[in-house]
Design a protein around this motif. Structure first.
Motif, PDB file in Angstrom:
ATOM      1  N   ASN A   1      -9.642   0.947  97.609  1.00  0.00           N
ATOM      2  CA  ASN A   1      -8.969   2.204  97.271  1.00  0.00           C
ATOM      3  C   ASN A   1      -7.474   2.147  97.556  1.00  0.00           C
ATOM      4  OD1 ASN A   1     -11.293   3.656  96.350  1.00  0.00           O
ATOM      5  ND2 ASN A   1     -11.952   3.805  98.466  1.00  0.00           N
ATOM      6  N   GLY A   2      -7.071   1.214  98.401  1.00  0.00           N
ATOM      7  CA  GLY A   2      -5.660   0.956  98.634  1.00  0.00           C
ATOM      8  C   GLY A   2      -5.194  -0.215  97.793  1.00  0.00           C
ATOM      9  N   ASP A   3      -4.344  -1.066  98.390  1.00  0.00           N
ATOM     10  CA  ASP A   3      -3.723  -2.168  97.670  1.00  0.00           C
ATOM     11  C   ASP A   3      -4.330  -3.505  98.051  1.00  0.00           C
ATOM     12  OD1 ASP A   3      -2.049  -0.285  96.539  1.00  0.00           O
ATOM     13  OD2 ASP A   3      -0.404  -0.657  97.947  1.00  0.00           O
ATOM     14  N   PHE A   4      -4.209  -4.454  97.136  1.00  0.00           N
ATOM     15  CA  PHE A   4      -4.591  -5.841  97.375  1.00  0.00           C
ATOM     16  C   PHE A   4      -3.297  -6.596  97.659  1.00  0.00           C
ATOM     17  CE2 PHE A   4      -6.244 -10.008  95.446  1.00  0.00           C
ATOM     18  CZ  PHE A   4      -6.907 -10.371  96.617  1.00  0.00           C
TER      19      PHE A   4
ATOM     20  N   ASN B   1      -2.981  -1.138  93.678  1.00  0.00           N
ATOM     21  CA  ASN B   1      -1.926  -2.058  93.288  1.00  0.00           C
ATOM     22  C   ASN B   1      -2.246  -3.439  93.837  1.00  0.00           C
ATOM     23  OD1 ASN B   1       0.109   0.047  92.258  1.00  0.00           O
ATOM     24  ND2 ASN B   1      -0.238   0.735  94.365  1.00  0.00           N
ATOM     25  N   ALA B   2      -1.643  -4.463  93.234  1.00  0.00           N
ATOM     26  CA  ALA B   2      -1.694  -5.811  93.793  1.00  0.00           C
ATOM     27  C   ALA B   2      -0.267  -6.276  93.996  1.00  0.00           C
ATOM     28  CB  ALA B   2      -2.450  -6.766  92.882  1.00  0.00           C
TER      29      ALA B   2
ATOM     30  N   LEU C   1      -6.519  -2.977  88.095  1.00  0.00           N
ATOM     31  CA  LEU C   1      -5.587  -2.254  88.956  1.00  0.00           C
ATOM     32  C   LEU C   1      -5.278  -0.899  88.312  1.00  0.00           C
ATOM     33  CD1 LEU C   1      -3.051  -5.155  89.687  1.00  0.00           C
ATOM     34  CD2 LEU C   1      -5.001  -4.436  91.101  1.00  0.00           C
ATOM     35  N   THR C   2      -5.413   0.163  89.112  1.00  0.00           N
ATOM     36  CA  THR C   2      -5.047   1.486  88.605  1.00  0.00           C
ATOM     37  C   THR C   2      -3.544   1.719  88.695  1.00  0.00           C
ATOM     38  OG1 THR C   2      -5.462   2.466  90.782  1.00  0.00           O
ATOM     39  CG2 THR C   2      -7.288   2.454  89.204  1.00  0.00           C
ATOM     40  N   GLY C   3      -2.843   0.855  89.410  1.00  0.00           N
ATOM     41  CA  GLY C   3      -1.397   0.940  89.542  1.00  0.00           C
ATOM     42  C   GLY C   3      -0.729  -0.296  88.982  1.00  0.00           C
ATOM     43  N   ASN C   4       0.118  -0.946  89.807  1.00  0.00           N
ATOM     44  CA  ASN C   4       0.990  -2.015  89.356  1.00  0.00           C
ATOM     45  C   ASN C   4       0.559  -3.384  89.874  1.00  0.00           C
ATOM     46  OD1 ASN C   4       2.702  -0.021  88.203  1.00  0.00           O
ATOM     47  ND2 ASN C   4       3.659   0.288  90.213  1.00  0.00           N
ATOM     48  N   LEU C   5       0.946  -4.409  89.138  1.00  0.00           N
ATOM     49  CA  LEU C   5       0.852  -5.799  89.591  1.00  0.00           C
ATOM     50  C   LEU C   5       2.267  -6.295  89.831  1.00  0.00           C
ATOM     51  CD1 LEU C   5      -0.494  -8.557  90.085  1.00  0.00           C
ATOM     52  CD2 LEU C   5      -0.443  -8.929  87.595  1.00  0.00           C
TER      53      LEU C   5
END
Length: 326
Positions: free
Chosen positions: A240-243, A260-261, A277-281
């Motif tokens: 649920n957070g970032d990778f 995000n990753a 990813l629901t956000g950014n790479l």
């Protein structure tokens, strides 16, 4: 037992005590004996017991306790009063244990049966330890040596650290790290097992050693991979957070979903299944390779020549911007 001139030798006998045990001089030689407390007792020991049994109303510690054999609570209450307890054999609780915010250390092979009474701090330092029913650790579970295998019920640790030992959770057993981080920080440490893993409030951090769980993994916070750590789940992973990748390696042979990753160090991630990813790479270093498709709902930012996003034969879907400044 108040003078070093005295010696009480346990041998192979059973010693039953209805009152208090006061050993102010190190004169008890446990041997292969069992000491049973069958009344209302206080226990102040200098030397170790072999088998230690509570089969009365209560036994309350007045200093630290060591049992070189088994610790058994048949009836009544063992109250640690905040003192630490070390057990080399089995822990069997059929009544009540009051932890008093103390530490229980297991330094040998054996089983854990809690009877529903939780621990505060639990340390596994040596030996192969097993648990086959619900086990609650209200503060820190640390495995610095040996191993713990949990095979049924929920293993609930508020914070979990593998700093030299191994943890295996097999179904129908499951693991919840319910307050703090799940950290793997030693090359000798490995997490394995088919049980579901839920890091329900914080992060999974791997700086050395490896995570090799095959059950589903859910992390409320981040998965942070660094150093020489290895992240090799074969079950689905929901972050649920970032990778976060600043080192180490990851082998993703099942789906991973994250917010995000962010690749900031020389880590390598091989994604052979869907990587969403629901956000950014964002990549300023490191490598993302593999055969699985990549779906980025936000932006792709490739900002340094040290980073490598390898397309291979996969499909990369981007809903936002593609910014490749290197």
């Amino acid at each position: 037992l108040t003078n070093a001139a005295a010696t009480l030798e346990g041998g192979t006998r059973t010693i039953t005590v209805s009152g208090n045990w006061d050993e102010t001089a190190a004169v008890f030689v446990a041997g292969a004996s069992e000491v049973i407390f069958d009344g209302t007792s206080t226990v102040g020991s200098t030397n170790a017991f072999n088998d230690f049994t509570v089969n009365g109303t209560s036994a309350t510690l007045t200093n630290a306790l060591e049992a070189g054999g088994n610790l058994t609570i048949t009836t009544g209450t063992l109250d640690s009063a905040g003192f630490d307890i070390t057990v080399s054999g089995n822990w069997t609780n059929n009544a009540t244990f009051t932890h008093g915010d103390g530490t229980v250390e297991f330094d040998g092979a054996g089983s854990i049966s809690t009877g529903g009474s939780g621990f505060y701090d639990l340390a596994v330092t040596a030996g192969a330890r097993t648990s086959a029913a619900a086990l609650t650790v209200e503060n820190l579970l640390e495995i610095s040596g040996g191993s713990l295998t949990h095979s049924a019920g929920l293993l609930d640790a508020h914070t979990l650290t593998l700093s030299g030992g191994d943890l295996t959770v097999t179904g129908p057993g499951s693991l919840e790290v319910s307050t703090g981080d799940f950290s793997i920080s030693a090359a000798a440490s490995t997490y394995t097992g088919t049980g579901a893993v839920d890091v329900s409030a914080a992060n999974l951090t791997i700086s050395a050693g490896s995570y090799e769980g095959s059950g589903t993994l859910t992390v409320a916070g981040n998965v942070a991979l660094s150093g020489t750590g290895a992240f090799d789940p074969t079950g689905t992973s929901t972050v649920n957070g970032d990778f976060l990748v600043s080192g180490g390696t990851a082998q993703l042979d099942n789906t991973l979903n994250a917010a995000n990753a962010n690749f900031t160090g020389a880590g390598t991630v091989t994604a052979n299944d869907q990587f969403t990813l629901t956000g950014n790479l964002s990549m300023s270093d490191g490598t993302l390779t593999g055969t699985g498709n990549v779906d980025v709902d936000g932006n792709v930012n490739l900002t340094n020549a040290a980073a490598a996003l390898e397309g291979g034969t996969r499909t990369i879907t981007v809903s936002g911007n593609w910014d490749e400044t290197a």
